[in-house]
Write an enzyme that holds these catalytic residues in place. Structure first.
Site, short mmCIF file in Angstrom:
data_model
loop_
_atom_site.label_atom_id
_atom_site.label_comp_id
_atom_site.label_asym_id
_atom_site.label_seq_id
_atom_site.Cartn_x
_atom_site.Cartn_y
_atom_site.Cartn_z
N ASP A 104 -4.28 43.31 -5.30
CA ASP A 104 -5.37 44.27 -5.56
C ASP A 104 -5.59 45.23 -4.39
OD1 ASP A 104 -5.71 43.17 -8.02
OD2 ASP A 104 -7.40 41.91 -7.46
N ARG B 239 1.09 40.93 -18.43
CA ARG B 239 -0.07 40.05 -18.28
C ARG B 239 -0.21 39.01 -19.40
NH1 ARG B 239 -5.04 43.11 -15.63
NH2 ARG B 239 -5.30 41.07 -14.72
N LYS C 299 -16.48 41.61 -8.08
CA LYS C 299 -16.20 41.77 -9.52
C LYS C 299 -15.46 40.55 -10.06
CE LYS C 299 -12.43 44.19 -10.94
NZ LYS C 299 -11.56 43.48 -11.90
N ASN C 300 -14.40 40.15 -9.36
CA ASN C 300 -13.56 39.09 -9.93
C ASN C 300 -14.19 37.71 -9.82
OD1 ASN C 300 -11.79 41.00 -10.72
ND2 ASN C 300 -10.30 40.67 -9.07
N ARG D 198 -14.81 50.73 -13.18
CA ARG D 198 -14.68 49.33 -13.59
C ARG D 198 -14.94 48.39 -12.42
NH1 ARG D 198 -9.33 47.75 -15.24
NH2 ARG D 198 -10.47 45.83 -15.04
N CYS E 94 -1.36 45.56 -20.03
CA CYS E 94 -2.06 46.73 -19.52
C CYS E 94 -1.13 47.45 -18.57
CB CYS E 94 -3.38 46.37 -18.87
SG CYS E 94 -3.19 45.58 -17.29
#
Ligand code: EPU
Length: 434
Positions: free
Chosen positions: A309, A122, A23-24, A401, A117
């Site tokens: 993460d 952030r 994803k990243n 997500r 968030c």
């Protein structure tokens, strides 16, 4: 109708699972397709809501995109648009990655400020600092970052901040620098494999980049970039989630299509806990859990350190370890929304500033819980796999997500997990109004 995930705990995971594309890595790579007028093809793209959102943002910016069978194709239809609106951007912080490419290629950008968030405030000050150093004019107007440039110019930029390097900040400046006049040097660049993957894609497009994967990246600007085909690297965080899933269920899981060389910190922590972690090849790792889980102290850092993460996931494992573990998140000191959800399941975790003290308990007991963010949702599933009884996880949109078909993959490994659609219970006040 809403979705919830129901996990029936107590099953040992066993078998083989394949990691999806990262994803990243893919999110900035998709943003990078704005840098060329030519078609691009990106393969090994995970089917995630974040990917669909990035494609919506690109479509809104005049791109034509398609996504089928793990392949995204992009081409530019209209370069006159340069606005990424709030209703899309606020749903996903990585949408800030369109800022650098828009400035470099279209010479202007209006990108909604993504805001904070649940995992922290952030900020994006380093993105802004880097792009300004390349001679972009940037200011915040009515919640939007508005940028213009008469043409970017290479510069020597220090991109370190109070919490170390920035992954998407490095990506933004790197993408912008590819089309800047002259040479750019980014100091304290993020060294994450996702930045290297982006640099590989940009290089395939014709960019001249040295040092990606080290703290100093040098970019020699070029006049134009062409289209390219690229295969996205495996998702190391997804693979690490399966590694920890094996450890927490005393399982025996082989993860294929992954990169053990990019998961050394997590492998090391799992070994300290008593699990066996064996790289079977350059793309495959086997994790065998042990009945007795030793407590470990874990501190998250930028790559190649232990990833933030995978902090929620290791906390799930530590919550059933035999003793006290101390977990400190140096990247996101407030990323602890999951603590109270684990405690609902019988864990004994106390948060103290950027640190959580985890007193391992003999067993967790299934409970209704709420996913508070993407990685918390993965951690709660792991806790549910180890717990006695049934865990019902709500707010599944966080999971979607970043995990491509996670229930199917876990079922394949022997987990008892299902996704249930349900209508939320109406409150009395709603009934009266109806
Ligand atoms: N920071 C600043 N100023 C900035 C940017 C960041 O102070 O301008 C701080 C952040 O507040 C944080 C630290 O620097 O304390 C690192 O943040 P970074 O910019 O590296 O995070 P990011 O690029 O916004 C990416 C991942 C995150 C992952 C972090 C850290 C993507 C799309 N997102 O975010 O992934 O946690 O790097 O590794 O690549 C996730 O996948 O669940 C996720 C949140």
């Amino acid at each position: 109708m809403l979705d919830k995930i129901v996990v029936h705990g107590g099953r040992r995971l066993q078998g083989t699972v394949h990691a999806s594309g990262s994803k990243n890595a893919v999110l900035p790579i998709l943003a990078a397709t704005l840098l060329t007028e030519e078609p691009c093809e990106i393969r090994n793209v995970p089917d995630l809501s974040d990917v669909h959102l990035m494609l919506d943002i690109l479509d809104g910016l005049g791109m034509r995109t398609s996504f089928a069978s793990g392949t995204v194709r992009t081409e530019v239809a209209d370069e006159s648009i340069s606005t990424a609106p709030y209703d899309l951007v606020h749903q996903m912080r990585a949408s800030i990655c369109v800022l650098g490419p828009l400035l470099a290629k279209r010479k202007r950008a209006q990108v909604a400020h993504p805001g904070g968030c649940v995992i922290g405030t952030r900020p994006i000050d380093l993105h802004v600092k880097g792009l300004k150093a390349l001679a972009a004019e940037l200011q915040t107007v009515h919640g939007y970052l508005e940028g213009t440039t008469v043409g970017l110019t290479g510069a020597h930029i220090f991109l370190g901040g109070p919490f170390g390097s920035t992954v998407t900040g490095t990506a933004n400046v790197l993408m912008a620098a590819t089309l800047a006049r002259g040479t750019t040097v980014i100091e304290q660049a993020a060294c994450e494999p996702e930045v290297v993957d982006l640099a590989d894609f940009l290089t395939a497009m014709g960019a001249q980049i040295e040092g990606a994967g080290t703290p100093r990246i040098t970019v020699h600007g070029v006049e134009r970039l062409g289209g390219a085909t690229h295969e996205v690297i495996p998702d190391r965080i997804e693979a690490e989630t399966f590694m920890i899933a094996s450890a927490i269920t005393c399982g025996d899981v082989r993860i294929e299509s992954c990169r053990p060389d990019q998961m050394v910190a997590v492998a090391e922590v799992l070994r300290e806990c008593g699990a066996s972690v064996e790289a079977l090849s350059a793309q495959s790792v086997r994790v065998r859990g042990s009945r007795y889980i030793k407590p470990v102290d874990v501190t998250t850092f930028a790559y190649p350190g232990y990833p933030t993460d995978a902090q929620a996931q290791i906390m799930a494992l530590m919550s059933v370890a035999d003793g006290i573990s101390v977990i400190t998140d140096k990247v996101y000191p407030d990323r602890y929304m999951h603590v109270s959800e684990y405690n609902r399941m019988g864990a004994q975790i106390r948060k103290n500033g950027p640190t959580a003290v985890v007193q391992g308990v003999e067993f967790l007991s299934g409970a209704p819980v709420k996913a508070t963010d993407l990685r918390a949702s993965a951690g709660l599933i792991l806790a549910g796999l180890a717990a006695q009884g049934e865990t019902e996880m709500h707010q599944v949109q966080h999971l979607d997500r970043g995990y491509d078909r996670i229930e199917q993959k876990l079922i394949q490994l022997g987990a008892a997990i299902e996704r249930v659609r349900y209508a939320p219970r109406r409150r009395k006040s709603d009934r009266r109004a109806a």
